[in-house]
Design an enzyme around this catalytic site. Structure first.
Site, PDB file in Angstrom:
ATOM      1  N   CYS A  68       0.985  -1.192   0.029  1.00  0.00           N
ATOM      2  CA  CYS A  68      -0.097  -0.243  -0.209  1.00  0.00           C
ATOM      3  C   CYS A  68       0.823   1.170  -0.022  1.00  0.00           C
ATOM      4  O   CYS A  68       2.065   1.224  -0.407  1.00  0.00           O
ATOM      5  CB  CYS A  68      -1.019  -0.042   1.227  1.00  0.00           C
ATOM      6  SG  CYS A  68      -0.427  -0.075   2.936  1.00  0.00           S
ATOM      7  N   HIS A 101      13.118 -15.442  12.964  1.00  0.00           N
ATOM      8  CA  HIS A 101      12.584 -15.309  14.248  1.00  0.00           C
ATOM      9  C   HIS A 101      10.954 -15.180  14.432  1.00  0.00           C
ATOM     10  O   HIS A 101      10.496 -15.763  15.622  1.00  0.00           O
ATOM     11  CB  HIS A 101      13.246 -14.120  15.081  1.00  0.00           C
ATOM     12  CG  HIS A 101      14.664 -14.477  15.236  1.00  0.00           C
ATOM     13  ND1 HIS A 101      15.424 -13.874  16.296  1.00  0.00           N
ATOM     14  CD2 HIS A 101      15.661 -15.247  14.934  1.00  0.00           C
ATOM     15  CE1 HIS A 101      16.424 -14.160  16.265  1.00  0.00           C
ATOM     16  NE2 HIS A 101      16.596 -15.178  15.309  1.00  0.00           N
TER      17      HIS A 101
HETATM   18  C1  RB5 Z   1      -3.857   5.349   0.367  1.00  0.00           C
HETATM   19  O1  RB5 Z   1      -3.942   6.650   0.112  1.00  0.00           O
HETATM   20  C2  RB5 Z   1      -3.209   4.868   1.775  1.00  0.00           C
HETATM   21  O2  RB5 Z   1      -3.605   5.704   2.607  1.00  0.00           O
HETATM   22  C3  RB5 Z   1      -2.841   3.568   1.884  1.00  0.00           C
HETATM   23  O3  RB5 Z   1      -2.300   2.971   0.813  1.00  0.00           O
HETATM   24  C4  RB5 Z   1      -1.879   3.030   2.898  1.00  0.00           C
HETATM   25  O4  RB5 Z   1      -0.602   3.787   2.895  1.00  0.00           O
HETATM   26  C5  RB5 Z   1      -2.422   2.888   4.152  1.00  0.00           C
HETATM   27  O5  RB5 Z   1      -2.028   2.499   5.169  1.00  0.00           O
END
Ligand code: RB5
Length: 198
Positions: A68, A101
């Protein structure tokens, strides 16, 4: 190690890095599944974390990689799943140690934090390492005791608890209910959320 089945997932913020890491792994000979997202459109990261964790829990893959923006949201969402040990890593030492670990089975990366070169190194460090208890027996007694405890608890648990364990994650279920779509139909669910938010 190349016979390990890898599964990947990302939201829009991790989409590009996921594709780069996926290509790197395929070049290394890994078979890589992808739970989505399959477009760079804005989406909810928890949906893909849930889908990936369910696939691992169902035995469809051995190890997962979630991407993400920061890797943090993905690791939080993934760690809500029983049997999932997700680690968000930004350095190769941690990526290796969390396999050795902690027996981590999901690596989380942040596309806004690490570049593709480092991401590939993190993934290699993660995949090249093995849980130490399995290779050296260093934590074997501790691990076996914990496993025994888990098995006993599972045996004692009622059908209701087992059903709950097998059920879809609360987030996914809640969203599916809200939008009146099938919780296993990730793409429709994502579309419904996007339409609602637009
Ligand atoms: C998306 O904008 C972002 O908030 C998401 O990808 C992530 O970083 C959340 O933890």
């Amino acid at each position: 190690m190349e016979n390990k089945r890898i599964i990947m997932g990302s939201d829009h913020a991790g989409y590009n890095l996921k594709l780069k890491v996926k290509a790197h792994l395929e070049a290394r000979g890994f078979e890589v599944a992808d739970v989505g997202t399959h477009t760079p459109e804005s989406c909810n990261y928890t949906i893909y974390a849930d889908a990936l964790c369910k696939a691992i829990a169902a035995g469809e893959a051995d190890l997962g990689i979630l991407v993400c923006g920061t890797g943090i949201g993905m690791s939080m969402a993934a760690n809500k799943h029983r049997g999932i040990r997700a680690a968000c890593c930004e350095n190769t030492f941690s990526a290796r140690m969390t396999r050795m670990h902690n027996n981590a089975n999901v690596l989380c990366l942040g596309e806004r934090v690490v570049g593709p070169g480092l991401a590939n190194k993190l993934v290699d460090a993660f995949l090249n390492a093995e849980f130490e208890a399995l290779i050296k027996g260093k934590y074997k007694a501790q691990y076996d005791a914990r496993m025994q405890d888990t098995i006993q608890k599972r045996l004692k648990s009622s059908k209701e608890t087992v059903d709950k364990f097998n059920a879809l994650s609360p987030t996914l279920e809640m969203l599916a209910k809200k939008y009146g779509v099938d919780a296993t139909d990730i793409e429709s669910l994502n579309k419904a959320i996007q339409e609602d938010e637009s």
